[in-house]
Design an enzyme around this catalytic site. Structure first.
Site, PDB file in Angstrom:
ATOM      1  N   LYS A 195       3.242   4.408  -1.133  1.00 37.62           N
ATOM      2  CA  LYS A 195       3.384   5.339  -2.255  1.00 37.62           C
ATOM      3  C   LYS A 195       4.707   6.069  -2.048  1.00 37.62           C
ATOM      4  O   LYS A 195       4.825   6.899  -1.138  1.00 37.62           O
ATOM      5  CB  LYS A 195       2.243   6.355  -2.318  1.00 37.62           C
ATOM      6  CG  LYS A 195       0.860   5.750  -2.556  1.00 37.62           C
ATOM      7  CD  LYS A 195       0.131   5.493  -1.274  1.00 37.62           C
ATOM      8  CE  LYS A 195      -1.260   4.944  -1.543  1.00 37.62           C
ATOM      9  NZ  LYS A 195      -1.891   4.441  -0.305  1.00 37.62           N
ATOM     10  N   HIS A 203      -9.182  11.417   1.721  1.00 38.68           N
ATOM     11  CA  HIS A 203      -8.347  10.209   1.732  1.00 38.68           C
ATOM     12  C   HIS A 203      -7.051  10.384   2.526  1.00 38.68           C
ATOM     13  O   HIS A 203      -6.234   9.478   2.594  1.00 38.68           O
ATOM     14  CB  HIS A 203      -8.030   9.823   0.274  1.00 38.68           C
ATOM     15  CG  HIS A 203      -7.423   8.472   0.108  1.00 38.68           C
ATOM     16  ND1 HIS A 203      -6.094   8.279  -0.249  1.00 38.68           N
ATOM     17  CD2 HIS A 203      -7.949   7.233   0.246  1.00 38.68           C
ATOM     18  CE1 HIS A 203      -5.840   6.994  -0.340  1.00 38.68           C
ATOM     19  NE2 HIS A 203      -6.939   6.330  -0.042  1.00 38.68           N
ATOM     20  N   ASP A 205      17.183  10.400  -7.285  1.00 40.78           N
ATOM     21  CA  ASP A 205      18.624  10.507  -7.008  1.00 40.78           C
ATOM     22  C   ASP A 205      18.968  10.294  -5.537  1.00 40.78           C
ATOM     23  O   ASP A 205      20.008  10.757  -5.067  1.00 40.78           O
ATOM     24  CB  ASP A 205      19.159  11.869  -7.458  1.00 40.78           C
ATOM     25  CG  ASP A 205      19.080  12.048  -8.979  1.00 40.78           C
ATOM     26  OD1 ASP A 205      19.039  11.026  -9.682  1.00 40.78           O
ATOM     27  OD2 ASP A 205      19.051  13.207  -9.439  1.00 40.78           O
ATOM     28  N   LYS A 261      -4.129  10.652   5.416  1.00 41.20           N
ATOM     29  CA  LYS A 261      -3.787   9.873   6.609  1.00 41.20           C
ATOM     30  C   LYS A 261      -2.831  10.721   7.457  1.00 41.20           C
ATOM     31  O   LYS A 261      -1.611  10.688   7.291  1.00 41.20           O
ATOM     32  CB  LYS A 261      -3.102   8.554   6.230  1.00 41.20           C
ATOM     33  CG  LYS A 261      -4.002   7.614   5.397  1.00 41.20           C
ATOM     34  CD  LYS A 261      -3.689   7.724   3.935  1.00 41.20           C
ATOM     35  CE  LYS A 261      -4.264   6.616   3.086  1.00 41.20           C
ATOM     36  NZ  LYS A 261      -5.659   6.316   3.201  1.00 41.20           N
ATOM     37  N   ASP A 316      -0.292  18.114  20.012  1.00 45.87           N
ATOM     38  CA  ASP A 316       0.409  18.949  20.995  1.00 45.87           C
ATOM     39  C   ASP A 316       1.380  19.964  20.394  1.00 45.87           C
ATOM     40  O   ASP A 316       2.357  20.350  21.062  1.00 45.87           O
ATOM     41  CB  ASP A 316       1.161  18.053  21.992  1.00 45.87           C
ATOM     42  CG  ASP A 316       0.224  17.255  22.885  1.00 45.87           C
ATOM     43  OD1 ASP A 316      -0.988  17.500  22.839  1.00 45.87           O
ATOM     44  OD2 ASP A 316       0.714  16.369  23.608  1.00 45.87           O
ATOM     45  N   HIS A 367       0.812  -1.206   0.000  1.00 48.63           N
ATOM     46  CA  HIS A 367       0.000   0.000   0.000  1.00 48.63           C
ATOM     47  C   HIS A 367       0.855   1.270   0.000  1.00 48.63           C
ATOM     48  O   HIS A 367       0.339   2.382   0.085  1.00 48.63           O
ATOM     49  CB  HIS A 367      -0.914  -0.032   1.243  1.00 48.63           C
ATOM     50  CG  HIS A 367      -2.044   0.940   1.215  1.00 48.63           C
ATOM     51  ND1 HIS A 367      -2.200   1.936   2.156  1.00 48.63           N
ATOM     52  CD2 HIS A 367      -3.095   1.067   0.364  1.00 48.63           C
ATOM     53  CE1 HIS A 367      -3.284   2.630   1.895  1.00 48.63           C
ATOM     54  NE2 HIS A 367      -3.848   2.130   0.818  1.00 48.63           N
TER      55      HIS A 367
END
Length: 470
Positions: free
Chosen positions: A211, A388, A216, A390, A395, A209
């Protein structure tokens, strides 16, 4: 005669599976659920267990030879930050699980939504001098992929190496014609656990999952955004897709390159030599840059590193904890941590998409709302399209952005990666973004949610039953 043979074979397979559950079951509640399924659903229960239930942390089905990767070579250990302060235990935990230390002097750029993200990605790709490493869960053909193949062709003609990993199920729609074009221009491309009938049971439930793009070994990208035109044009059913991505430059980018190298070895048994890292000495001399730590996890690891990371961040929260995630399906430990923090006076706020890309998953997410609201957790429903991202921020001190959802699939079945940022200005930036989106969202109240129709409660109950499998 054939009936007797069938039942004898069925009994032997069922016995083998029951023994396997008793010996290798990850959690008592799951083990009991699978035993009940096998006893009450003839054939179907065994089929579901073989497909979804096996504990890969015990079986190590992929048999990844990780020993060659456990000791981080230079330059990955360069400019390792001292693991101290409020989050020392978290830093140590991540280091022991993922073997990546926190590093200083990283330059970060927060990228919101598809247009901004892909402008930054293509700018970095155009400046590649040596190599491009790229992997995505979803790689859908369209304007973005056509633009990528033209760019890859130009860069390869100038001596740049291009490697690509795509998930065999997440990118199932990727055509053979497009893959042939990639290979024809010189892209090294491999699928992660492609769909094959011979290993249907051992691979279907375990996906990559992540990405990641690394250019370089110096500039990297990670977050929730996949390669899909819906991030530019929206979706016919859901409307606009909203997501968050992160551009990293510095040692943290080398760590993401190392994650790619491990996955590359997994898909093709080839090793990649790490490029030497040349830090921006101006940032070092001025002592500027962000403290970043990469956490990567998968079903072949000994411990659920992403779950432990989220759990620790929740427990460390003193003033506030804001979470944006489309798939908040907490297990017992995460649920207990959230409720304990909220009851202890921490301002816990969750933001999920009001619109869902999967009805059963949405029912499962909402099945936890009532007990969360009862403990004082605030829940916001974001109304515009599909959210979508995440993100966790807490704090004014720590934030994490990456690919992992708050569910068992991300913690137990998927290969995931997140960046943890220990930095006050960055945390405040994400906090402000959360509050801005919260003002656009609908806040649920406990009293309101108790009055929802019985049909909704029934759907949620159905979704909750299946939540461990989602």
């Amino acid at each position: 005669m054939w009936t007797a043979i069938f039942f004898s074979l069925y009994f032997l397979i069922a016995l083998f599976i029951i023994i396997s559950i008793l010996l290798h079951g990850a959690k008592p509640s799951k083990s009991l659920a699978w035993l009940l399924a096998i006893f009450t659903i003839p054939v179907g229960g065994m089929f579901l267990y073989l497909l979804l239930g096996r504990n890969r942390r015990k079986n190590k089905l992929l048999k990844l030879k990780r020993k060659a990767f456990l000791n981080l070579p230079e330059p990955l250990m360069q400019h390792m930050a001292t693991m101290s302060g409020k989050y020392r235990k978290l830093m140590t935990l991540v280091y022991r699980n993922s073997h990546f230390p926190p590093t200083e002097y990283n330059e970060l750029r927060l990228l919101k939504d598809g247009k901004t993200t892909f402008e930054s990605i293509f700018d970095a790709l155009e400046n590649a001098q040596h190599r491009i490493n790229l992997q995505y869960y979803i790689f859908e053909e369209g304007e973005l992929t056509n633009r990528l193949i033209l760019l890859f062709e130009r860069k390869i003609a100038h001596g740049v190496e291009v490697r690509m990993i795509y998930d065999g199920i997440g990118s199932f729609s990727l055509s053979k014609a497009y893959l042939k074009k990639l290979m024809a221009i010189g892209v090294e491309v491999y699928p992660f656990l492609p769909f094959k009938f011979g290993r249907f049971f051992s691979s279907l439930n375990y996906r990559n999952h992540r990405k990641i793009i690394v250019v370089d070994g110096k500039v990297a990208f990670t977050g929730g955004i996949n390669v899909s035109d819906k991030y530019l044009k929206g979706d016919i059913e859901l409307g606009n897709w909203h997501d968050m991505h992160l551009r990293l430059e510095g040692t943290a980018a080398s760590h993401l390159d190392f994650v790619f190298a491990m996955d590359w070895y997994l898909v093709c048994q080839k090793t990649i030599s790490l490029l030497p890292l040349e830090l921006d000495m101006d940032r070092v001399e001025k002592n500027v840059g962000k403290l970043v730590q990469i956490v990567a996890g998968g079903p072949d690891d000994d411990f659920p590193s992403l779950e432990q990371t989220y759990f620790t961040i929740i427990n460390k929260a003193k003033d506030y904890l804001y979470i944006t995630n489309p798939y908040i399906i907490p297990g017992q430990a995460i649920m207990q941590a959230l409720q304990t923090a909220a009851l202890g006076g921490v301002d816990i706020r969750l933001m999920v998409s009001e619109n869902a890309d999967n009805k059963i998953v949405s029912w499962s997410v909402r099945s936890y709302f009532e007990s969360m609201l009862k403990s004082g957790i605030k829940i916001y429903l974001f109304p515009d399209g599909f959210l979508h991202s995440k993100i966790i921020v807490s704090d004014d001190a720590i934030a994490t952005i990456g690919t992992a959802n708050l569910d068992d699939r991300s913690f137990e079945q998927n290969y995931e990666v997140n960046a943890i940022v220990y930095d006050e200005p960055f945390a405040k930036l994400l906090k402000e973004d959360f509050l801005k989106d919260a003002n656009l969202s609908r806040m649920l109240s406990y009293e309101e949610y108790l009055k929802r129709p019985w049909a909704e409660k029934l759907k949620e109950g159905f979704g909750k039953v299946f939540s461990p499998l989602l």
